[in-house]
Write a protein that holds these residues in place. Structure first.
Motif, PDB file in Angstrom:
ATOM      1  N   ASN A 224       0.832  -1.217   0.000  1.00  0.00           N
ATOM      2  CA  ASN A 224       0.000   0.000   0.000  1.00  0.00           C
ATOM      3  C   ASN A 224       0.861   1.260   0.000  1.00  0.00           C
ATOM      4  N   ILE A 225       1.887   1.254  -0.845  1.00  0.00           N
ATOM      5  CA  ILE A 225       2.755   2.417  -1.008  1.00  0.00           C
ATOM      6  C   ILE A 225       2.813   2.764  -2.499  1.00  0.00           C
ATOM      7  N   GLY A 226       3.380   3.950  -2.798  1.00  0.00           N
ATOM      8  CA  GLY A 226       3.382   4.370  -4.189  1.00  0.00           C
ATOM      9  C   GLY A 226       4.690   4.917  -4.701  1.00  0.00           C
ATOM     10  N   SER A 227       5.752   4.845  -3.879  1.00  0.00           N
ATOM     11  CA  SER A 227       7.019   5.427  -4.321  1.00  0.00           C
ATOM     12  C   SER A 227       8.189   4.749  -3.630  1.00  0.00           C
ATOM     13  N   GLN A 228       9.392   5.003  -4.171  1.00  0.00           N
ATOM     14  CA  GLN A 228      10.603   4.461  -3.579  1.00  0.00           C
ATOM     15  C   GLN A 228      10.839   5.045  -2.195  1.00  0.00           C
ATOM     16  N   ARG A 229      10.477   6.316  -2.021  1.00  0.00           N
ATOM     17  CA  ARG A 229      10.623   6.953  -0.710  1.00  0.00           C
ATOM     18  C   ARG A 229       9.751   6.245   0.333  1.00  0.00           C
ATOM     19  N   GLU A 230       8.517   5.910  -0.036  1.00  0.00           N
ATOM     20  CA  GLU A 230       7.632   5.219   0.886  1.00  0.00           C
ATOM     21  C   GLU A 230       8.127   3.807   1.178  1.00  0.00           C
ATOM     22  N   LEU A 231       8.741   3.174   0.172  1.00  0.00           N
ATOM     23  CA  LEU A 231       9.345   1.858   0.394  1.00  0.00           C
ATOM     24  C   LEU A 231      10.462   1.962   1.425  1.00  0.00           C
ATOM     25  N   LEU A 232      11.291   2.987   1.314  1.00  0.00           N
ATOM     26  CA  LEU A 232      12.387   3.183   2.253  1.00  0.00           C
ATOM     27  C   LEU A 232      11.864   3.389   3.673  1.00  0.00           C
ATOM     28  N   LEU A 233      10.847   4.234   3.823  1.00  0.00           N
ATOM     29  CA  LEU A 233      10.289   4.494   5.153  1.00  0.00           C
ATOM     30  C   LEU A 233       9.686   3.228   5.749  1.00  0.00           C
ATOM     31  N   TRP A 234       8.971   2.460   4.918  1.00  0.00           N
ATOM     32  CA  TRP A 234       8.378   1.204   5.399  1.00  0.00           C
ATOM     33  C   TRP A 234       9.465   0.224   5.823  1.00  0.00           C
ATOM     34  N   TYR A 235      10.506   0.117   5.008  1.00  0.00           N
ATOM     35  CA  TYR A 235      11.595  -0.814   5.305  1.00  0.00           C
ATOM     36  C   TYR A 235      12.306  -0.447   6.612  1.00  0.00           C
ATOM     37  N   LEU A 236      12.620   0.825   6.796  1.00  0.00           N
ATOM     38  CA  LEU A 236      13.323   1.247   8.007  1.00  0.00           C
ATOM     39  C   LEU A 236      12.485   0.988   9.259  1.00  0.00           C
ATOM     40  N   GLU A 237      11.182   1.108   9.134  1.00  0.00           N
ATOM     41  CA  GLU A 237      10.303   0.794  10.265  1.00  0.00           C
ATOM     42  C   GLU A 237      10.367  -0.705  10.580  1.00  0.00           C
ATOM     43  N   GLN A 238      10.342  -1.535   9.523  1.00  0.00           N
ATOM     44  CA  GLN A 238      10.453  -2.982   9.713  1.00  0.00           C
ATOM     45  C   GLN A 238      11.800  -3.344  10.336  1.00  0.00           C
ATOM     46  N   TRP A 239      12.840  -2.755   9.807  1.00  0.00           N
ATOM     47  CA  TRP A 239      14.190  -3.025  10.309  1.00  0.00           C
ATOM     48  C   TRP A 239      14.314  -2.652  11.784  1.00  0.00           C
ATOM     49  N   SER A 240      13.771  -1.493  12.154  1.00  0.00           N
ATOM     50  CA  SER A 240      13.841  -1.029  13.536  1.00  0.00           C
ATOM     51  C   SER A 240      13.117  -1.981  14.475  1.00  0.00           C
ATOM     52  N   HIS A 241      11.932  -2.424  14.092  1.00  0.00           N
ATOM     53  CA  HIS A 241      11.170  -3.358  14.930  1.00  0.00           C
ATOM     54  C   HIS A 241      11.923  -4.668  15.112  1.00  0.00           C
ATOM     55  N   GLN A 242      12.536  -5.161  14.059  1.00  0.00           N
ATOM     56  CA  GLN A 242      13.269  -6.421  14.145  1.00  0.00           C
ATOM     57  C   GLN A 242      14.489  -6.301  15.039  1.00  0.00           C
ATOM     58  N   ARG A 243      15.193  -5.140  14.979  1.00  0.00           N
ATOM     59  CA  ARG A 243      16.358  -4.945  15.844  1.00  0.00           C
ATOM     60  C   ARG A 243      15.948  -4.867  17.314  1.00  0.00           C
ATOM     61  N   ILE A 244      14.807  -4.247  17.590  1.00  0.00           N
ATOM     62  CA  ILE A 244      14.308  -4.174  18.964  1.00  0.00           C
ATOM     63  C   ILE A 244      14.022  -5.573  19.497  1.00  0.00           C
ATOM     64  N   ASN A 245      13.415  -6.404  18.654  1.00  0.00           N
ATOM     65  CA  ASN A 245      13.115  -7.774  19.079  1.00  0.00           C
ATOM     66  C   ASN A 245      14.387  -8.572  19.331  1.00  0.00           C
ATOM     67  N   VAL A 246      15.401  -8.356  18.491  1.00  0.00           N
ATOM     68  CA  VAL A 246      16.672  -9.053  18.691  1.00  0.00           C
ATOM     69  C   VAL A 246      17.326  -8.612  19.990  1.00  0.00           C
TER      70      VAL A 246
END
Length: 293
Positions: free
Chosen positions: A265-287
């Motif tokens: 549900n995104i429309g640009s490379q910028r939105e992909l980057l923001l979504w990815y960084l949010e995913q990455w941050s959550h995964q690092r917190i869990n680790v």
């Protein structure tokens, strides 16, 4: 201090002590503030060494993190022989000498409750010849104290040494070290956590395998080709570069990108980057949380 073992058998010539819980405040040893302020930073090594010297007059230290069957050297510092502590720490880690270290024997036999344990030994009591002669003897090391603590999934250990030239650790210094052990270990664990998180962060957008691993664990999940295309977009590849790398047509690469954007549900490379960084941050917190369990 509660003495657990102090026999002169092969396995117990190392004096092992379960440390007291009394913490040492910054008023008596002001340099603790510099150690806290520099946790995770380049200045930690010097500040931490100053603090340890103030407590027990250790000449060198090395800080390690153990997880699974791997030991990683995190920090090291020395008051003399500049650079030797770090070099020897890397040899100790890379050469697997920690697996033969009598200073870690009480760690493996302890409860995984994070409580610091102190082991004190003369270098001559290390029976592994290569470890003794390669790590310690060339630099005139006389005595060593190992402060360690075990958690369910990991362990942290700090090696402190005194050389022949400076003489043995003083009894009152070892007593102060025991009393300060919980605070020392808490700082060491936090420094390890920050350093490892920083290492992970450096891979967030610079390691294609790390990006792909994050996308594979992300929610919502992407189809395999969608994840491969998105990983390469985040890595900085063009549509043509992605197509060549994956062995597909450029139009196919653009189709997979379109499908992935729709799924997220995104429309640009910028939105992909923001979504990815949010995913990455959550995964690092869990680790990080799992490491403290």
């Amino acid at each position: 201090m509660l003495k657990l073992e102090n026999n002169k058998t092969r396995e117990d010539r190392v004096q092992v002590t379960a440390t007291e819980s009394t913490s040492v405040g910054s008023r008596k040893w002001p340099s603790i503030g510099a150690s806290i302020e520099n946790m995770g930073r380049a200045g930690f090594d010097a500040a931490f060494l100053d603090y340890l010297r103030a407590i027990c007059d250790a000449e060198h230290f090395a800080l390690y993190h153990i997880e699974g069957d791997e030991l990683c050297d995190i920090s090291a510092g020395g008051a003399t022989l500049t650079g030797v502590a770090g070099k020897q720490a890397k040899i100790y880690a890379a050469g697997g000498f920690w697996r033969h270290d009598p200073g870690l024997e009480p760690l493996w036999n302890s409860e995984a409750d994070g409580r610091p344990i102190l082991a004190h030994m003369d270098i001559d009591e290390i029976e592994h010849d290569e470890m003794r002669e390669r790590i310690y003897r060339p630099h005139g090391v006389r005595e060593r104290v190992v402060l360690s603590a075990r958690l369910p999934r990991s362990a942290v250990t700090i090696s402190l040494i005194r050389t022949q030239r400076s003489g043995p650790f003083a009894a009152d210094g070892l007593a102060r070290l025991s009393k300060a052990s919980e605070g020392i270990m808490a700082m060491a664990m936090k420094h390890v956590d920050i350093k490892q998180s920083s290492t992970d962060a450096s891979e967030a957008l610079t390691s294609l395998p790390a990006i792909h691993a994050c996308l594979s664990d992300a929610t919502p999940s992407l189809a395999r080709r969608e994840a491969e295309v998105c990983a390469r977009i985040l890595y900085g590849m063009t549509s043509l570069g992605i197509a060549l790398d994956l062995g597909i047509g450029e139009e196919s690469a653009m189709t997979y990108r379109k499908r992935a954007y729709s799924r997220l549900n995104i429309g640009s490379q910028r939105e992909l980057l923001l979504w990815y960084l949010e995913q990455w941050s959550h995964q690092r917190i869990n680790v990080a949380a799992s490491r403290l369990q």
